[in-house]
Design a protein around this motif. Structure first.
Motif, PDB file in Angstrom:
ATOM      1  N   ALA A  93       0.731  -1.193  -0.177  1.00 38.95           N
ATOM      2  CA  ALA A  93       0.044  -0.104  -0.076  1.00 38.95           C
ATOM      3  C   ALA A  93       0.955   1.306  -0.071  1.00 38.95           C
ATOM      4  CB  ALA A  93      -0.816  -0.103   1.101  1.00 38.95           C
ATOM      5  N   HIS A  94       0.306   2.218  -0.470  1.00 38.02           N
ATOM      6  CA  HIS A  94       0.901   3.672  -0.236  1.00 38.02           C
ATOM      7  C   HIS A  94       2.213   3.933  -1.245  1.00 38.02           C
ATOM      8  CE1 HIS A  94      -2.117   4.228   2.430  1.00 38.02           C
ATOM      9  NE2 HIS A  94      -1.602   3.319   3.324  1.00 38.02           N
ATOM     10  N   ALA A  95       2.444   3.088  -2.449  1.00 38.95           N
ATOM     11  CA  ALA A  95       3.697   2.826  -3.066  1.00 38.95           C
ATOM     12  C   ALA A  95       3.945   4.342  -3.533  1.00 38.95           C
ATOM     13  CB  ALA A  95       3.631   2.045  -4.145  1.00 38.95           C
ATOM     14  N   PRO A  96       5.218   4.732  -3.517  1.00 41.44           N
ATOM     15  CA  PRO A  96       5.609   6.042  -4.224  1.00 41.44           C
ATOM     16  C   PRO A  96       5.019   5.905  -5.887  1.00 41.44           C
ATOM     17  CG  PRO A  96       7.428   5.254  -3.015  1.00 41.44           C
ATOM     18  CD  PRO A  96       6.384   3.946  -2.996  1.00 41.44           C
ATOM     19  N   VAL A  97       4.593   6.771  -6.299  1.00 43.62           N
ATOM     20  CA  VAL A  97       4.008   6.853  -7.714  1.00 43.62           C
ATOM     21  C   VAL A  97       4.878   7.835  -8.738  1.00 43.62           C
ATOM     22  CG1 VAL A  97       1.968   7.529  -8.826  1.00 43.62           C
ATOM     23  CG2 VAL A  97       1.674   6.570  -6.749  1.00 43.62           C
ATOM     24  N   TRP A  98       5.077   7.353  -9.901  1.00 46.30           N
ATOM     25  CA  TRP A  98       6.184   7.952 -10.911  1.00 46.30           C
ATOM     26  C   TRP A  98       4.995   8.168 -12.010  1.00 46.30           C
ATOM     27  CZ3 TRP A  98      10.957   9.314 -11.967  1.00 46.30           C
ATOM     28  CH2 TRP A  98      11.403   9.291 -13.276  1.00 46.30           C
ATOM     29  N   THR A  99       4.803   9.299 -12.255  1.00 45.00           N
ATOM     30  CA  THR A  99       4.053   9.815 -13.375  1.00 45.00           C
ATOM     31  C   THR A  99       4.601  10.635 -14.190  1.00 45.00           C
ATOM     32  OG1 THR A  99       1.875   9.884 -11.911  1.00 45.00           O
ATOM     33  CG2 THR A  99       1.801  10.946 -13.866  1.00 45.00           C
ATOM     34  N   LEU A 100       4.730  10.064 -15.445  1.00 45.54           N
ATOM     35  CA  LEU A 100       5.686  10.583 -16.522  1.00 45.54           C
ATOM     36  C   LEU A 100       4.629  11.483 -17.425  1.00 45.54           C
ATOM     37  CD1 LEU A 100       8.648  10.472 -17.001  1.00 45.54           C
ATOM     38  CD2 LEU A 100       8.166   8.748 -18.881  1.00 45.54           C
ATOM     39  N   ARG A 101       5.305  12.636 -17.761  1.00 45.58           N
ATOM     40  CA  ARG A 101       4.296  13.632 -18.465  1.00 45.58           C
ATOM     41  C   ARG A 101       5.276  14.276 -19.482  1.00 45.58           C
ATOM     42  NH1 ARG A 101       2.707  14.482 -13.065  1.00 45.58           N
ATOM     43  NH2 ARG A 101       0.337  14.243 -12.970  1.00 45.58           N
ATOM     44  N   LEU A 102       4.581  14.431 -20.874  1.00 45.18           N
ATOM     45  CA  LEU A 102       4.887  15.489 -21.593  1.00 45.18           C
ATOM     46  C   LEU A 102       4.643  16.885 -21.427  1.00 45.18           C
ATOM     47  CD1 LEU A 102       6.620  15.561 -24.520  1.00 45.18           C
ATOM     48  CD2 LEU A 102       4.228  15.284 -25.635  1.00 45.18           C
ATOM     49  N   VAL A 103       5.747  17.876 -21.299  1.00 47.71           N
ATOM     50  CA  VAL A 103       5.238  19.110 -21.098  1.00 47.71           C
ATOM     51  C   VAL A 103       6.064  20.020 -21.988  1.00 47.71           C
ATOM     52  CG1 VAL A 103       5.654  20.833 -19.184  1.00 47.71           C
ATOM     53  CG2 VAL A 103       5.770  18.270 -18.671  1.00 47.71           C
ATOM     54  N   HIS A 104       5.140  21.132 -22.325  1.00 51.40           N
ATOM     55  CA  HIS A 104       5.402  22.027 -23.120  1.00 51.40           C
ATOM     56  C   HIS A 104       4.723  23.294 -22.845  1.00 51.40           C
ATOM     57  CE1 HIS A 104       2.071  21.659 -25.833  1.00 51.40           C
ATOM     58  NE2 HIS A 104       2.215  20.426 -25.657  1.00 51.40           N
ATOM     59  N   THR A 105       5.272  24.491 -23.420  1.00 49.36           N
ATOM     60  CA  THR A 105       4.342  25.639 -23.229  1.00 49.36           C
ATOM     61  C   THR A 105       3.060  25.921 -23.996  1.00 49.36           C
ATOM     62  OG1 THR A 105       5.423  26.989 -25.081  1.00 49.36           O
ATOM     63  CG2 THR A 105       6.648  27.055 -22.943  1.00 49.36           C
ATOM     64  N   ARG A 106       2.346  26.709 -23.439  1.00 43.43           N
ATOM     65  CA  ARG A 106       0.877  26.779 -23.961  1.00 43.43           C
ATOM     66  C   ARG A 106       1.025  27.613 -25.381  1.00 43.43           C
ATOM     67  NH1 ARG A 106      -2.753  27.824 -18.600  1.00 43.43           N
ATOM     68  NH2 ARG A 106      -2.835  25.602 -17.742  1.00 43.43           N
ATOM     69  N   ALA A 107       2.027  28.211 -25.623  1.00 44.13           N
ATOM     70  CA  ALA A 107       2.169  28.964 -26.704  1.00 44.13           C
ATOM     71  C   ALA A 107       1.998  28.390 -28.058  1.00 44.13           C
ATOM     72  CB  ALA A 107       3.505  29.712 -26.647  1.00 44.13           C
ATOM     73  N   GLU A 108       1.560  28.948 -29.011  1.00 37.10           N
ATOM     74  CA  GLU A 108       1.259  28.141 -30.320  1.00 37.10           C
ATOM     75  C   GLU A 108       2.714  27.661 -30.800  1.00 37.10           C
ATOM     76  OE1 GLU A 108      -0.451  28.987 -34.793  1.00 37.10           O
ATOM     77  OE2 GLU A 108      -0.500  30.442 -33.140  1.00 37.10           O
ATOM     78  N   GLN A 109       2.749  26.509 -31.111  1.00 37.61           N
ATOM     79  CA  GLN A 109       3.995  25.688 -31.404  1.00 37.61           C
ATOM     80  C   GLN A 109       4.453  25.783 -32.986  1.00 37.61           C
ATOM     81  OE1 GLN A 109       5.960  24.704 -29.140  1.00 37.61           O
ATOM     82  NE2 GLN A 109       4.552  24.691 -27.292  1.00 37.61           N
ATOM     83  N   PRO A 110       5.684  25.804 -33.383  1.00 34.79           N
ATOM     84  CA  PRO A 110       6.093  25.904 -34.676  1.00 34.79           C
ATOM     85  C   PRO A 110       5.688  24.638 -35.196  1.00 34.79           C
ATOM     86  CG  PRO A 110       7.880  26.706 -33.281  1.00 34.79           C
ATOM     87  CD  PRO A 110       6.820  26.309 -32.196  1.00 34.79           C
ATOM     88  N   ALA A 111       5.619  24.341 -36.461  1.00 34.46           N
ATOM     89  CA  ALA A 111       5.284  22.990 -37.270  1.00 34.46           C
ATOM     90  C   ALA A 111       6.251  21.988 -36.822  1.00 34.46           C
ATOM     91  CB  ALA A 111       5.072  23.274 -38.565  1.00 34.46           C
ATOM     92  N   ALA A 112       7.203  22.073 -36.735  1.00 39.86           N
ATOM     93  CA  ALA A 112       8.100  21.128 -36.404  1.00 39.86           C
ATOM     94  C   ALA A 112       8.059  20.583 -34.768  1.00 39.86           C
ATOM     95  CB  ALA A 112       9.883  21.323 -36.386  1.00 39.86           C
ATOM     96  N   ILE A 113       7.857  21.435 -33.942  1.00 39.12           N
ATOM     97  CA  ILE A 113       7.330  20.824 -32.550  1.00 39.12           C
ATOM     98  C   ILE A 113       6.038  20.029 -32.584  1.00 39.12           C
ATOM     99  CG2 ILE A 113       7.144  21.443 -30.154  1.00 39.12           C
ATOM    100  CD1 ILE A 113       9.039  23.836 -30.773  1.00 39.12           C
ATOM    101  N   THR A 114       5.083  20.719 -33.415  1.00 40.32           N
ATOM    102  CA  THR A 114       3.763  20.101 -33.408  1.00 40.32           C
ATOM    103  C   THR A 114       3.874  18.925 -34.070  1.00 40.32           C
ATOM    104  OG1 THR A 114       2.717  22.361 -33.425  1.00 40.32           O
ATOM    105  CG2 THR A 114       1.386  20.278 -34.151  1.00 40.32           C
TER     106      THR A 114
END
Length: 290
Positions: free
Chosen positions: A262-283
């Motif tokens: 019970a109560h195991a440490p949790v590892w949550t992996l996320r993809l993160v970027h800014t909310r600004a409109e992204q260039p086509a390559a990043i999109t």
């Protein structure tokens, strides 16, 4: 002032020195130093403190750097827009990753490279604590990180994986080995064993610290290392145990693992970027990850 001067200043700031910036830009060091000096004369302000052992930004440099990054990004987006109109993506993307690279990232990058060979992807291994600010400052375009949502305010996130961490023990002898036949363990049992921990700015350490605090348990760190291979070697020789995500523990199949009851440490992996409109390559790259 021109874009090349801005690029040189950004490279010196990010690499921490003129020699490293020269290697990154594939020019001689004197060219980097001369470019910075010329820009400083034009601006009437010194951008860097220079000492024998290190180079750091002045207050003027701190103010200049984010604006330079915005200008470079705008120029890159303009070039990318033309390339996209011609049916081909170009440009450069900087991706922040933590120690212990996300297993799904390399295949995603390989697919992206086959589809868009003219886009350069630069991977930068960055401590988890520094990733949010690096994204906000523009030093990173996107990142794959295991961080609490509280640290990611103002950024766009997408969950990639969620794992309950496991206790990794010695194979047959050493701390915790005598109990490896048991199916599960508890945080209280783990706290009594010599622990191989990771540095406080690691995402694994964040999750483990949080789990022990929530359980009101104290633990003793016997070893602190900033390398997964080093941790595994200490465990392999019976010197301690550690806690890590199962996906990382799988890299060391000779080391037994036990889940927490019970109560195991949790590892949550996320993809993160800014909310600004992204260039086509990043999109385009975002579509490949996850």
């Amino acid at each position: 002032m021109d874009l090349r001067q801005m690029e040189v200043v950004v490279a010196v700031a990010e690499e921490g020195g003129f020699s490293a910036a020269a290697r990154r830009l594939h020019v001689v060091q004197s060219a980097v130093s001369g470019t910075v000096r010329a820009l400083e004369r034009e601006l009437g302000a010194q951008l860097f403190h220079r000492t024998t052992h290190r180079v750091s930004l002045t207050s003027a440099g701190e103010a200049f750097l984010p604006a330079a990054r915005v200008a470079l990004r705008a120029a890159e987006e303009a070039r990318a827009a033309v390339d996209l109109a011609q049916g081909e993506l170009r440009g450069e993307i900087t991706v922040g990753v933590m120690q212990g690279l996300y297993a799904g990232l390399a295949p995603a990058l390989a697919r992206f490279h086959r589809e868009h060979p003219q886009v350069t992807v630069r991977l930068r291994q960055t401590p988890a604590d520094r990733i949010p600010q690096a994204l906000r400052d523009g030093a990173l375009d996107l990142a794959v990180a295991a961080l609490d949502m509280s640290r990611l305010r103002g950024l766009t996130t997408r969950s990639l994986a969620r794992e309950e961490m496991v206790l990794v023990t010695a194979p047959g002898t050493g701390p915790g080995a005598a109990e490896t036949e048991r199916a599960v363990t508890t945080l209280a049992e783990a706290a009594r064993l010599p622990l191989v921990d990771f540095p406080p700015d690691w995402a694994i350490r964040h999750a483990v610290d949080r789990a022990f605090r929530s359980a009101s348990l104290e633990r003793t760190t016997t070893f602190e290392v900033n390398d997964l291979m080093a941790a595994a070697d200490l465990i392999r020789h019976g010197l301690g145990v550690t806690i890590m995500p199962p996906s990382m523990a799988a890299w060391f199949p000779e080391l037994p693992t036990r889940p927490f009851a019970a109560h195991a440490p949790v590892w949550t992996l996320r993809l993160v970027h800014t909310r600004a409109e992204q260039p086509a390559a990043i999109t385009a790259l975002l579509r490949h990850i996850g």
